[in-house]
Design an enzyme around this catalytic site. Structure first.
Site, PDB file in Angstrom:
ATOM      1  N   ARG A  37       0.840  -1.285   0.193  1.00 37.41           N
ATOM      2  CA  ARG A  37       0.125   0.064   0.017  1.00 37.41           C
ATOM      3  C   ARG A  37       1.063   1.280   0.190  1.00 37.41           C
ATOM      4  O   ARG A  37       0.477   2.258  -0.227  1.00 37.41           O
ATOM      5  CB  ARG A  37      -0.943  -0.091   1.220  1.00 37.41           C
ATOM      6  N   ILE A  62      -7.440   7.492  -0.982  1.00 36.24           N
ATOM      7  CA  ILE A  62      -7.330   6.194  -0.995  1.00 36.24           C
ATOM      8  C   ILE A  62      -7.950   5.773   0.446  1.00 36.24           C
ATOM      9  O   ILE A  62      -8.030   6.443   1.469  1.00 36.24           O
ATOM     10  CB  ILE A  62      -5.953   5.720  -0.895  1.00 36.24           C
ATOM     11  N   SER A  63      -8.810   4.698   0.177  1.00 37.63           N
ATOM     12  CA  SER A  63      -9.961   4.214   1.444  1.00 37.63           C
ATOM     13  C   SER A  63      -9.011   3.453   2.251  1.00 37.63           C
ATOM     14  O   SER A  63      -7.813   3.080   2.219  1.00 37.63           O
ATOM     15  CB  SER A  63     -11.062   3.457   0.720  1.00 37.63           C
ATOM     16  N   ALA A  64      -9.701   2.966   3.464  1.00 37.64           N
ATOM     17  CA  ALA A  64      -9.015   2.258   4.459  1.00 37.64           C
ATOM     18  C   ALA A  64      -8.980   0.710   3.987  1.00 37.64           C
ATOM     19  O   ALA A  64      -9.637   0.463   3.066  1.00 37.64           O
ATOM     20  CB  ALA A  64      -9.861   2.065   5.806  1.00 37.64           C
TER      21      ALA A  64
END
Length: 547
Positions: A37, A62-64
């Site tokens: 990530r 960017i999401s979790a």
């Protein structure tokens, strides 16, 4: 599971995603481990790259990780297949990279993004993750990876809400679709039309993460058995779709403006890209090309019987068939599936999932049973330790209580002797000076003196020696009755004691200064002799703490 999967590195983050049940499939776990990530987070957020939280810098968002884990698990990806994938609002490219790693080199991977800065960040992130070259062709950026195991990822500048269904690759539809921003029910209905029969869509609808499956055109008699009522009530979809609520989420909405009609170009078939086509298409094209190379010449003398006839492909040269196949799409030779076939396939998949869930349930029950046994053992040990601790505390309390009683008994004897000596020397020039600040000190003094286990004979002797009535001790039963009399009796006794002390203080030399501290000089000698010499002055002051 949510918000608890943070780690100091990618491995630790994936371990927690698996521990909390976000990731359950081995191929999804492997893809998350291979796609770090840290390559995709917005600039300036490197220290938070593996935290389980969304990150944003300008338009780059960017999401979790746990959201991506749930969404990719719901897509039901098949490793090594020639699946077509569309990422609406592709963003940083993190999801596109994970899906590409799972599906393998025979798949198609498209992403649609509106903002130029986000597209630039996506291309740079993909190149950092795995070495690649970028080919630009108008509004299409193709990321060509150097290794042969990763498919090319096509990033198209456009609006995901305005993808044309009648042109390009959208004509045959996509096997998997992921929506990277929130949409409403109407927008979901339009995007779901891009699914091919049997395809799956996962994305946020308002504040819910929804999974939509296209089952094909459902017959009228089967409409009530396909779960279409639930789909219609949830997202406004038609009868040929089923939907499932996965979890509650919070996403930024998909940008509606500017309106850009977007066409996702389809591939033109050639032998070099035949691997991107389904098995049916590859088998059919291979058979046609093999027949076109046949050297058999049809006899012209007579009309052949049906058994003697050859495939027409043998009558055409290879160059013509190559031109013909270039006009076919990926599903040209795929047999048409009705709703029954699709539902049968989904039923088999659901049965496999049910069996897997049952095994997981049995394993969880076994772990719970082992945990309960372990808890019972620890509880028994805790009770034993508690019993031992209580015994030790009881012994310590008894020891301290004995020492306290001994100290208080000695202090009471010293005080009584001191008061006796002070009473006998009222007329001397060296008098006893006693200062007591309040009645509470007197009450403490009384409780200490009365609490001692002194026999009745000693009490009567003390009462006769202290004629002023300061300490009026009676027998044990009378002492208990006086204690029960309450605050009124205690106040009277305090007044008597204060009156005695006031009389004693009148005999103290007026030039001496008063002191609140306790100064006891040669108390032992004083107690032993019971009196003082005139040429040996002694000064005594008493506080409640020393009493």
């Amino acid at each position: 599971m949510a918000w608890r999967s943070s780690g100091t590195n990618n491995t630790e983050m994936v371990d927690k995603l698996k521990r909390f049940g976000v990731i359950t499939s081995e191929h999804v776990e492997g893809a998350f481990r291979r796609v770090d990530r840290k390559f995709f987070v917005p600039a300036g957020n490197d220290t938070l790259a593996h935290s389980d939280q969304p990150l944003k810098e300008g338009n780059v968002h960017i999401s979790a990780p746990h959201i991506y884990g749930s969404a990719i698990e719901a897509l039901d990806l098949v490793p090594g297949s020639c699946t077509s994938f569309l990422n609406v609002g592709s963003g940083t490219g993190y999801v596109s990279a994970i899906v590409a790693d799972i599906l393998g080199p025979n798949s198609l991977n498209y992403g649609v993004e509106l903002h130029d800065d986000v597209i630039g960040h996506c291309k740079a992130s993909l190149a950092k993750w795995r070495g690649a070259s970028i080919n630009e062709n108008g509004n299409i950026s193709t990321v060509n990876f150097f290794d042969d195991d990763t498919p090319d990822i096509h990033i198209i500048k456009g609006n995901g809400l305005n993808i044309l269904k009648s042109e390009g690759e959208s004509v045959v539809g996509y096997d998997r679709i992921y929506i990277g921003a929130a949409v409403d029910s109407t927008e979901l209905t339009n995007i779901s039309k891009l699914l091919s029969p049997g395809g799956i869509l996962v994305g946020p609808v308002d504040d819910e993460l929804v999974k939509v499956i296209r089952t094909g055109v459902v017959a009228q008699g089967l409409e009530d058995d396909t779960g279409s009522d639930d789909a219609a009530s949830l997202s406004g979809l038609g009868a040929d779709f089923t939907s499932q609520l996965l979890s509650g989420v919070r996403f930024a909405p998909l940008v509606m403006l500017p309106v850009i009609y977007t066409v996702i170009p389809s591939n033109v078939w050639s032998p070099s890209i035949r691997r991107f086509y389904p098995d049916e298409h590859r088998c059919a094209s291979m058979a046609l090309l093999m027949c076109s190379n046949s050297a058999i010449v049809q006899p012209l003398s007579r009309v052949p019987t049906p058994d003697e006839r050859f495939n027409a492909a043998a009558m055409l040269p290879k160059s013509i068939w190559l031109e013909i196949l270039s006009y076919t799409h990926r599903r040209w030779f795929a047999p048409e599936q009705n709703e029954t076939d699709i539902l049968k396939r989904r039923l088999m998949e659901e049965r496999a999932k049910t069996a897997k869930a049952e095994r997981a349930r049995q394993e969880a029950e076994a772990r719970c049973l082992a945990a309960e046994r372990e808890r019972a053992v620890y509880r028994l040990l805790a009770r034993r330790w508690q019993s031992r601790l209580n015994a030790l505390l009881s012994q310590r309390h008894e020891s301290e209580q004995g020492e306290s009683e001994q100290y208080q008994h000695q202090a009471a004897e010293d005080l009584i002797n001191l008061l006796d000596a002070g009473t006998g020397q009222n007329n001397n020039s060296n008098a006893v000076m006693v200062q007591i600040s309040d009645r509470s000190s007197l009450a403490e003094l009384r409780s200490i003196i009365r609490g001692r286990d002194i026999n009745s004979e000693d009490e009567e002797d003390s009462a006769s020696e202290v004629e002023d009535g300061v300490i009026d001790m009676e027998e044990d039963h009378s002492i208990e009755e006086e204690i029960d009399e309450g605050e009124e009796g205690n106040a009277n006794e305090d007044e008597d004691l204060l009156e005695f002390l006031a009389d004693a203080n009148e005999s103290v030399t007026s030039g001496r200064n008063r002191n609140n501290s306790v100064v006891m000089e040669d108390v032992n000698d004083l107690v032993a002799t019971g009196q003082r010499n005139a040429d040996q002055p002694r000064t005594v002051s008493i506080s409640s703490y020393d009493l």
